[in-house]
Each structure stands twice: as C-alpha cells, then as structure tokens.
Motif scaffolding. Sequence first.
Motif, mmCIF file in Angstrom:
data_model
loop_
_atom_site.group_PDB
_atom_site.id
_atom_site.type_symbol
_atom_site.label_atom_id
_atom_site.label_comp_id
_atom_site.label_asym_id
_atom_site.label_seq_id
_atom_site.Cartn_x
_atom_site.Cartn_y
_atom_site.Cartn_z
ATOM 1 N N LEU A 351 51.482 37.526 20.230
ATOM 2 C CA LEU A 351 50.725 38.170 19.152
ATOM 3 C C LEU A 351 49.660 37.246 18.574
ATOM 4 N N SER A 352 49.985 35.963 18.477
ATOM 5 C CA SER A 352 49.029 35.018 17.885
ATOM 6 C C SER A 352 47.928 34.622 18.857
ATOM 7 N N GLY A 353 48.250 34.640 20.153
ATOM 8 C CA GLY A 353 47.317 34.119 21.136
ATOM 9 C C GLY A 353 47.438 32.611 21.225
ATOM 10 N N GLN A 354 46.822 32.025 22.226
ATOM 11 C CA GLN A 354 46.857 30.577 22.394
ATOM 12 C C GLN A 354 45.942 29.893 21.384
ATOM 13 N N ALA A 355 46.265 28.644 21.105
ATOM 14 C CA ALA A 355 45.492 27.886 20.122
ATOM 15 C C ALA A 355 44.098 27.556 20.649
ATOM 16 N N THR A 356 43.115 27.688 19.771
ATOM 17 C CA THR A 356 41.768 27.195 20.038
ATOM 18 C C THR A 356 41.642 25.857 19.327
ATOM 19 N N MET A 357 41.376 24.790 20.081
ATOM 20 C CA MET A 357 41.367 23.454 19.509
ATOM 21 C C MET A 357 39.950 23.052 19.115
ATOM 22 N N GLY A 358 39.856 22.282 18.048
ATOM 23 C CA GLY A 358 38.572 21.789 17.579
ATOM 24 C C GLY A 358 38.780 20.658 16.590
ATOM 25 N N THR A 359 37.769 20.367 15.796
ATOM 26 C CA THR A 359 37.838 19.288 14.815
ATOM 27 C C THR A 359 37.261 19.754 13.486
ATOM 28 N N SER A 360 37.380 18.911 12.494
ATOM 29 C CA SER A 360 36.944 19.225 11.136
ATOM 30 C C SER A 360 35.468 19.601 11.086
ATOM 31 N N ASN A 361 35.189 20.635 10.276
ATOM 32 C CA ASN A 361 33.825 21.104 10.011
ATOM 33 C C ASN A 361 33.181 21.836 11.181
ATOM 34 N N GLU A 362 33.917 22.072 12.265
ATOM 35 C CA GLU A 362 33.380 22.895 13.341
ATOM 36 C C GLU A 362 33.514 24.366 12.966
ATOM 37 N N ASN A 363 32.774 25.238 13.660
ATOM 38 C CA ASN A 363 32.855 26.669 13.389
ATOM 39 C C ASN A 363 34.279 27.175 13.595
#
Length: 416
Positions: A351-363
């Motif tokens: 239901l949640s889907g896989q995590a999209t990884m990123g860093t602070s202040n990214e879209n």
Amino acid sequence: MSFYTSLSGLQAAQTDLSTISHNLANVSTNGFKKSRSEFADVMASNFTSDPRRMVGSGAVLQQNRQQFSEGSLLTTGNSLDLTVAGDGFFAVRMPNAVGTQAYTRNGSFSVDPNRFITDSQGSRLQAYAVETDGTVPANSAVGDVRIPLNSGEAVATGSVTLQMKLNAAATQIAGNFNAADASTYNTATSSSIIDAAGNTTTLTNYFVKDAPNDPSGATSWTMYSYAAGAPLNNGNGTKVTFDGDGNMTAPIGAFALSTTPAGTAGAAQQTISLDLTGSTAAKQPFAVVSRSQDGRAKGEFSGVAVDESGIITASYSNGDSVKLGKVALANFVNPTGLKQNGGNYWTTTGLSGQATMGTSNENGFGKLMSGTIEGSNVDITEELVNLIAAQRNFQANSKALDTASQISQTIFNIRA
C-alpha cells in the motif's frame, strides 16, 4: 438482527477507544504519529432489494488511518538530535535483522561504542557516501555511518619559534643548574611539541642569569633545554645575550637542539631548530610574546555535527574536519500505508509503495534541522474530547442492545 447491529456498534466504539488510548499513551513518544479510526456502515442487499426499504446492519472498521502531521519541536542543543521539518523519514538499518531497512521520524541519534551513528535501539543511521568536498557521487548507495577514530598523519616538530621578554633586573644565580630545583634558575617556559613517535610532549627552556648587571644594561643568560624531561645537547646550555638597549645579540637566527629524546621508548629521535629572534630584555617581569611549532599530532575524534543539508562532519583534536556522509531521507507515495512495527519504526508494504530516497531540501523531502527533536503529534485536548464521544457511542450501543433484549423478553413472555 438488531443484536448483531448493536454488537458491531459496540465493537466499533471499543476499537475507537483503543485507538484513542494508544494515542494518549504515546503523547510523550518522540516522532510518534497518532491514528484515527475510520468506520463504514454495513448494508446487506442484492439486486432485487428496494433501496427505499433497506436497513443497515451495523458498522465495520474501514481503516486505522495514521496522521503524519508534524509534531512539536523541542530544542536540545545535541548535534545528533535531528528533525525532518516537512515530509520524509530517516532510514535506519535494524540491528537484529540483516539487510532490513526501517524508517522513523524519531531523530534521536548518538555515537555507539563502535563509532557508528545509531538510535537508542542500536539501529544504524543510513547516509550517502560523499566526496571530500561534501558532494554525493552519482549512483551513490546508502549505508552505515562510522566515524574514524583518528585523522591525518602525525608530523614531528622540526622547528620552534619563541619570542619573549626577559627581566633585565633579575639577580644573578650562582651555583650549578638543576632543573628539579627552582632556586637554580630565574625563570622557565614550556612549549608543546610533537615527538618522532607522533606523541605530544613538552619542550622546556630554563633561563639562568649568569653575569652581574652591567652598567651599560647588557645582560647574559644561559638557556638549558629539556624535552620529555631529558636534557638536550648533552645538558650543555645555550648562551643568550642582550645589549644595553635590551636587543638580543646572540644567538643569531635559529640553532639546533640536537638528539631530542623521543617520548616513546624505542622510537626514533629527532632534532629541533629553535629560533629566539625578536626576544628582548627589559626591567619588567618575564613574559612570552609568542610561540609556535611546526609539528602536527594525529587527530583524535572530538565531536560530530550535522548541518541543514545533511552533511555529517567529524571534528578532530588536530583541527581536521572530515565529511563522512549525507543523511539519507525516505519518502513514500502513500505514507498511510506504511506498517507500524513498534519502536517508532515503519516498514514498507504494497500500500505504501517502495521508498523514494533523497536528501534534505530536495523536492518532496523536508528540511533537516540539527539540535532539535520532533515530539508526538498527539493533541491531548482533542483526544480527550474524542474519548468522551467514543464513550457515549459505546453507551448508546449498549442501550440499543439492552432495548433489543427487553423487546425479545417481552415477546417470550406473551402467553396464549
């Protein structure tokens, strides 16, 4: 049928009470997100049913919906207390489940005995590897953050500069010099140096006035140098002289203090160049104007900090600052579909889907804040009002059940 309808209402009210109680129990849990029980009515019908005559059959739990609104922020001053202001989760690797990644809003981290950055349950904070300038390489993977114990290589001291003001009015010292006897020298000063083994040791210079006051004002001194408590130049002193105006006339420029004993047994010895240029003598108390040395100790870990972009920087005793990684943040298409695992952890589901990884202040990701902790988003007043409503719902359904029971009993009591 009304018995089952009322029973479903009781079960719904009881579920609501349990959800509210769970919220209230976690009012002080950092990073906790409250839930709200949502219900749907039950209708038994088929294609022949007249919609104008349908009667409902009770209530059923539709979902226990998590509320991911931001909790209150508490300033702590601890550099490893982190908060995601906005959307996003910290990614951590759970200690007892190899390869299992979990997600949390509780940003209370610390350095464990093995120098990994972990939370209170031992799960390791995940971060992107970075270049020395803090940039994240392309296709960089997330991983544990471990702090190196040391930084840089030790550089033995090669030269020492010492500028001072000797007291021209000091009295002459008679007798033999003894570093252990303060009465055999006029003054002394110490400088920290780095020995050949990379250890910090002490260079001490003792000054003995060895000539009476000259009518012209000229003075003569003998300087005895010791390192790590052992005499240099075989214990022979160095003549230091000043003219009547207090200007140093000898030695001129730097001179060698040879065969400095190493601070560690068995380590190589070193030779130090000492420069007293600029030193003067005047009728005033002894003072050191400046001192410096060109050695460099191996840095020992002294602290760690995280900036608002997520860069993790370790500081060392020799002044080095080493960038270790950039905090990885996770986001989801449907955060309400995450599975609550307890311990402030969530894991992914279909239901949640896989995590999209990123860093602070990214879209799509929030802003990282250091020195703050996100508290629970539970509003006590709101929950207490909901608790009263749930209690009344329970009482109302209990009354409906009691009424249905009385009607049934009345029918049973009808006699022919």
